[in-house]
Design a protein around this motif. Structure first.
Motif, mmCIF file in Angstrom:
data_model
loop_
_atom_site.group_PDB
_atom_site.id
_atom_site.type_symbol
_atom_site.label_atom_id
_atom_site.label_comp_id
_atom_site.label_asym_id
_atom_site.label_seq_id
_atom_site.Cartn_x
_atom_site.Cartn_y
_atom_site.Cartn_z
ATOM 1 N N ARG A 137 0.002 -3.601 7.448
ATOM 2 C CA ARG A 137 -0.677 -2.404 7.948
ATOM 3 C C ARG A 137 -1.907 -2.781 8.757
ATOM 4 N N ALA A 138 -2.555 -3.869 8.374
ATOM 5 C CA ALA A 138 -3.711 -4.316 9.161
ATOM 6 C C ALA A 138 -3.278 -4.769 10.548
ATOM 7 N N LYS A 139 -2.134 -5.421 10.630
ATOM 8 C CA LYS A 139 -1.621 -5.840 11.938
ATOM 9 C C LYS A 139 -1.249 -4.634 12.788
ATOM 10 N N GLU A 140 -0.678 -3.606 12.136
ATOM 11 C CA GLU A 140 -0.296 -2.406 12.880
ATOM 12 C C GLU A 140 -1.527 -1.642 13.356
ATOM 13 N N ALA A 141 -2.567 -1.600 12.506
ATOM 14 C CA ALA A 141 -3.774 -0.857 12.876
ATOM 15 C C ALA A 141 -4.581 -1.575 13.948
ATOM 16 N N GLY A 142 -4.622 -2.898 13.893
ATOM 17 C CA GLY A 142 -5.393 -3.651 14.868
ATOM 18 C C GLY A 142 -6.763 -4.013 14.351
ATOM 19 N N GLN A 143 -7.406 -4.896 15.075
ATOM 20 C CA GLN A 143 -8.701 -5.406 14.659
ATOM 21 C C GLN A 143 -9.774 -4.325 14.776
ATOM 22 N N GLY A 144 -10.542 -4.180 13.661
ATOM 23 C CA GLY A 144 -11.651 -3.235 13.635
ATOM 24 C C GLY A 144 -11.261 -1.796 13.445
ATOM 25 N N VAL A 145 -9.974 -1.509 13.246
ATOM 26 C CA VAL A 145 -9.515 -0.129 13.053
ATOM 27 C C VAL A 145 -9.419 0.162 11.555
ATOM 28 N N THR A 146 -9.932 1.317 11.143
ATOM 29 C CA THR A 146 -9.921 1.695 9.718
ATOM 30 C C THR A 146 -8.553 2.247 9.329
ATOM 31 N N PHE A 147 -8.092 1.840 8.178
ATOM 32 C CA PHE A 147 -6.845 2.376 7.615
ATOM 33 C C PHE A 147 -7.009 2.499 6.106
ATOM 34 N N ASP A 148 -6.103 3.273 5.492
ATOM 35 C CA ASP A 148 -6.225 3.584 4.056
ATOM 36 C C ASP A 148 -5.599 2.483 3.212
ATOM 37 N N ALA A 149 -6.277 2.206 2.084
ATOM 38 C CA ALA A 149 -5.745 1.252 1.108
ATOM 39 C C ALA A 149 -4.642 1.913 0.295
ATOM 40 N N PRO A 150 -3.790 1.134 -0.327
ATOM 41 C CA PRO A 150 -2.743 1.731 -1.177
ATOM 42 C C PRO A 150 -3.354 2.530 -2.321
ATOM 43 N N LEU A 151 -2.688 3.589 -2.699
ATOM 44 C CA LEU A 151 -3.125 4.401 -3.820
ATOM 45 C C LEU A 151 -2.704 3.724 -5.114
ATOM 46 N N GLU A 152 -3.660 3.485 -6.000
ATOM 47 C CA GLU A 152 -3.356 2.779 -7.228
ATOM 48 C C GLU A 152 -4.323 3.184 -8.328
ATOM 49 N N LEU A 153 -3.927 2.851 -9.548
ATOM 50 C CA LEU A 153 -4.765 3.071 -10.723
ATOM 51 C C LEU A 153 -5.322 1.728 -11.183
ATOM 52 N N HIS A 154 -6.612 1.714 -11.482
ATOM 53 C CA HIS A 154 -7.221 0.491 -11.981
ATOM 54 C C HIS A 154 -7.202 0.455 -13.514
ATOM 55 N N ALA A 155 -7.538 1.552 -14.147
ATOM 56 C CA ALA A 155 -7.430 1.659 -15.610
ATOM 57 C C ALA A 155 -6.109 2.369 -15.920
ATOM 58 N N VAL A 156 -5.030 1.617 -15.877
ATOM 59 C CA VAL A 156 -3.699 2.230 -15.925
ATOM 60 C C VAL A 156 -3.462 2.936 -17.252
ATOM 61 N N TRP A 157 -3.647 2.241 -18.369
ATOM 62 C CA TRP A 157 -3.280 2.832 -19.660
ATOM 63 C C TRP A 157 -4.203 3.970 -20.055
ATOM 64 N N ALA A 158 -5.474 3.871 -19.708
ATOM 65 C CA ALA A 158 -6.377 4.989 -20.002
ATOM 66 C C ALA A 158 -5.959 6.240 -19.247
ATOM 67 N N ALA A 159 -5.524 6.067 -18.000
ATOM 68 C CA ALA A 159 -5.087 7.217 -17.216
ATOM 69 C C ALA A 159 -3.732 7.745 -17.669
ATOM 70 N N VAL A 160 -2.824 6.838 -18.017
ATOM 71 C CA VAL A 160 -1.476 7.255 -18.404
ATOM 72 C C VAL A 160 -1.485 7.980 -19.753
#
Length: 250
Positions: free
Chosen positions: A160-183
């Motif tokens: 995705r960084a290659k598709e966006a290009g240098q210096g272009v902002t793009f979104d990070a993948p959506l993920e959970l950091h505290a997985v079990w607490a959230a689940v």
């Protein structure tokens, strides 16, 4: 006419037998407490198993809705790349924590709603229905997590960084950091709300019916029984005196 002897009295009740209204007397022969039967709409085991399975499936499928809402409401983490690496655009941003918080808040709300719906539809459901609710809520959280990750931005950050290009902002993948607490937020909320609703509005167990004692104390309580040396007549007066001459014949 009956012959009476003023020196002879007899107790009305034999000393080795309790009176008819003795509270310590054992219940009559053949009497026993009769347990009350359950309510006519109480489900049997097979019906309860079907209800539990249906609850688990429906609650698990509602996890798709949670996943879509999480994808829509969760804040995005902005990334930017240069020729060598990918960096966070705002290193002090709280978007990653916000994604976890959004999922937890939505899961708590869905837990309360599903618990209220199950209680409203299956108020007399037993333990199996509650187990089905807990398992369905756990599966729903897992499904919501995977749906959000699957439909969200791609996890291949380099591509995705290659598709966006240098210096272009793009979104990070959506993920959970505290997985079990959230689940586990959804199952815990569902169990807590269902327990509170059952304690406040659940059906009460009927009082047991003691058939053996139902008519035992219905009679009026009489006065003290006559004992040895205190015989009394039907009206409670003193015994009738003997006739003149010490006796008589009828």
């Amino acid at each position: 006419m009956a012959w009476h002897d003023g020196t002879v009295t007899a107790p009305l009740t034999p000393p080795d037998q309790p009176g008819p209204h003795d509270p310590w007397q054992a219940p009559p022969s053949g009497s026993h407490p009769t347990p009350s039967s359950g309510a006519p709409d109480d489900p049997d085991t097979a019906t309860e198993l079907r209800q539990a399975a249906l609850v688990a499936v429906l609650v698990a499928l509602s996890g798709i809705v949670l996943g879509l809402l999480w994808l829509w409401l969760a804040p995005r983490v902005p990334l930017v790349s240069d020729d060598t690496a990918v960096f966070l655009k705002n290193s002090e941003g709280e978007e990653a924590i916000g994604a976890d918080g959004t999922f937890v808040l939505l899961a708590l709300g869905f837990g309360a709603l599903t618990a209220a719906a199950v209680f409203w539809r299956l108020r007399r459901g037993g333990v199996l229905v509650v187990v089905g609710l807990a398992l369905g809520a756990l599966l729903a959280s897992l499904i919501a997590w995977r749906v959000g990750v699957w439909l969200g931005p791609s996890s291949d950050v380099v591509e995705r960084a290659k598709e966006a290009g240098q210096g272009v902002t793009f979104d990070a993948p959506l993920e959970l950091h505290a997985v079990w607490a959230a689940v586990l937020a959804w199952p815990f909320a569902a169990m807590a709300v269902h327990l509170l609703l059952t304690a406040a509005f659940g059906p009460r167990d009927p009082e047991p019916e003691w058939a053996g004692f139902s008519g035992y104390y219905d009679g009026a309580v009489q006065g003290p029984l006559a004992g040895p040396g205190s015989a009394s007549g039907p009206s409670g007066g003193s015994p009738s005196p003997p006739s003149a001459g010490g006796g008589g014949a009828a």
